[in-house]
Design a protein around this motif. Structure first.
Motif, mmCIF file in Angstrom:
data_model
loop_
_atom_site.group_PDB
_atom_site.id
_atom_site.type_symbol
_atom_site.label_atom_id
_atom_site.label_comp_id
_atom_site.label_asym_id
_atom_site.label_seq_id
_atom_site.Cartn_x
_atom_site.Cartn_y
_atom_site.Cartn_z
ATOM 1 N N GLU A 21 0.825 -1.210 0.000
ATOM 2 C CA GLU A 21 0.000 0.000 0.000
ATOM 3 C C GLU A 21 0.862 1.264 0.000
ATOM 4 O OE1 GLU A 21 -3.664 0.017 2.428
ATOM 5 O OE2 GLU A 21 -3.011 -1.975 3.092
ATOM 6 N N LEU A 42 -6.422 -6.492 -0.582
ATOM 7 C CA LEU A 42 -5.296 -5.586 -0.819
ATOM 8 C C LEU A 42 -5.480 -4.861 -2.145
ATOM 9 C CD1 LEU A 42 -2.405 -4.523 -0.224
ATOM 10 C CD2 LEU A 42 -1.547 -6.574 -1.400
ATOM 11 N N ARG A 45 -7.990 -2.074 -1.801
ATOM 12 C CA ARG A 45 -7.471 -0.907 -1.079
ATOM 13 C C ARG A 45 -6.534 -0.087 -1.969
ATOM 14 N NH1 ARG A 45 -6.789 -4.875 2.937
ATOM 15 N NH2 ARG A 45 -4.520 -4.829 2.764
ATOM 16 N N ILE A 46 -5.708 -0.770 -2.738
ATOM 17 C CA ILE A 46 -4.762 -0.069 -3.606
ATOM 18 C C ILE A 46 -5.498 0.632 -4.748
ATOM 19 C CG2 ILE A 46 -2.910 -0.428 -5.294
ATOM 20 C CD1 ILE A 46 -1.707 -2.469 -3.365
ATOM 21 N N LYS A 49 -7.134 3.882 -3.991
ATOM 22 C CA LYS A 49 -6.220 5.018 -3.877
ATOM 23 C C LYS A 49 -5.571 5.354 -5.222
ATOM 24 C CE LYS A 49 -5.165 3.844 0.936
ATOM 25 N NZ LYS A 49 -4.111 3.421 1.889
ATOM 26 N N HIS A 202 1.476 0.260 9.286
ATOM 27 C CA HIS A 202 1.604 1.195 8.167
ATOM 28 C C HIS A 202 2.677 2.247 8.444
ATOM 29 C CE1 HIS A 202 -1.747 -0.455 5.896
ATOM 30 N NE2 HIS A 202 -2.382 -0.577 7.051
#
Length: 214
Positions: A21, A42, A45-46, A49, A202
């Motif tokens: 990420e 995943l 989420r990527i 963005k 993170h």
């Protein structure tokens, strides 16, 4: 594609996913992991963005699968800019006299043999200008960590040898040590631990990537 290409082995959860990420704004992520659902999450989420991924639901202990993966990377992109190897097999803690032969064999295969195989396959993709990163866990020698500690230390020994061999010719090889984080692997070793006292995954991924840019 002009975007840089990053291969992350062990990307489905934990530090590997956090690194994916964090890198997504600047890299196309090739995410390798065994859990399809976690890889898809995943990817969501990527993409949310604005990033992009190629999901590779594979087991790093399967040499044929890793060979196919690396051949596919070569055919599609020709090379890699970055390889982050976070995949690890964490055997149960046990006293030395009670080490289970199957756990030891799995740990040797996952932490040593798979790493050596991947170095062999990935090195040509990195060439002289690429960058490989390994993640140390200096826990070898502590009580009950015989299986995990010994095979993790051997994995890092492989990386250190490769690092020394390529110091003047490339690719660049780095070995970094993450701070304790609330990962599933750590939870297996420290059940009941106060996870609030650990470092945010993170934030730690961002810190490690910042050190690698120096």
């Amino acid at each position: 594609m002009t975007q840089k290409i990053a291969l992350i082995t062990g990307a489905s959860r934990g530090l590997g996913a956090a690194l994916a990420e964090a890198l997504a704004p600047t890299h196309h992520i090739i995410a390798v992991g065994r859990t399809v659902g976690a890889l898809e999450e995943l990817d969501d989420r990527i993409k949310a963005k604005g990033g992009s991924t190629t999901l590779a639901p594979m087991n790093v202990t399967d040499p044929a699968a890793m060979q196919t993966l690396c051949r596919g990377i070569y055919d599609r992109w020709g090379s890699l800019d970055l390889w982050l190897h976070t995949a690890i097999h964490a055997a149960p803690l046990t006293p030395g006299p009670h080490i289970d032969a199957k756990d030891l064999d799995k740990s040797i295969t996952g932490n040593i043999t798979a790493t050596a195989t991947l170095i062999n396959y990935v090195a040509p993709l990195l060439g002289q200008s690429g960058h490989a990163v390994f993640f140390d866990d200096p826990i070898a020698g502590q009580k009950f960590y015989g299986t995990y500690g010994a095979t993790k230390a051997a994995q890092i020994a492989l990386a250190r040898s490769w690092q020394a061999e390529t110091a003047s010719i490339g690719p660049r090889v780095d070995i970094v040590t993450p701070q304790p984080m609330p990962t599933a692997t750590r939870a297996r070793f420290f059940p009941g631990e106060d996870r609030a006292a650990l470092h945010d995954i993170h934030a730690e991924a961002a810190r490690l990537l910042a050190t690698l840019q120096k």
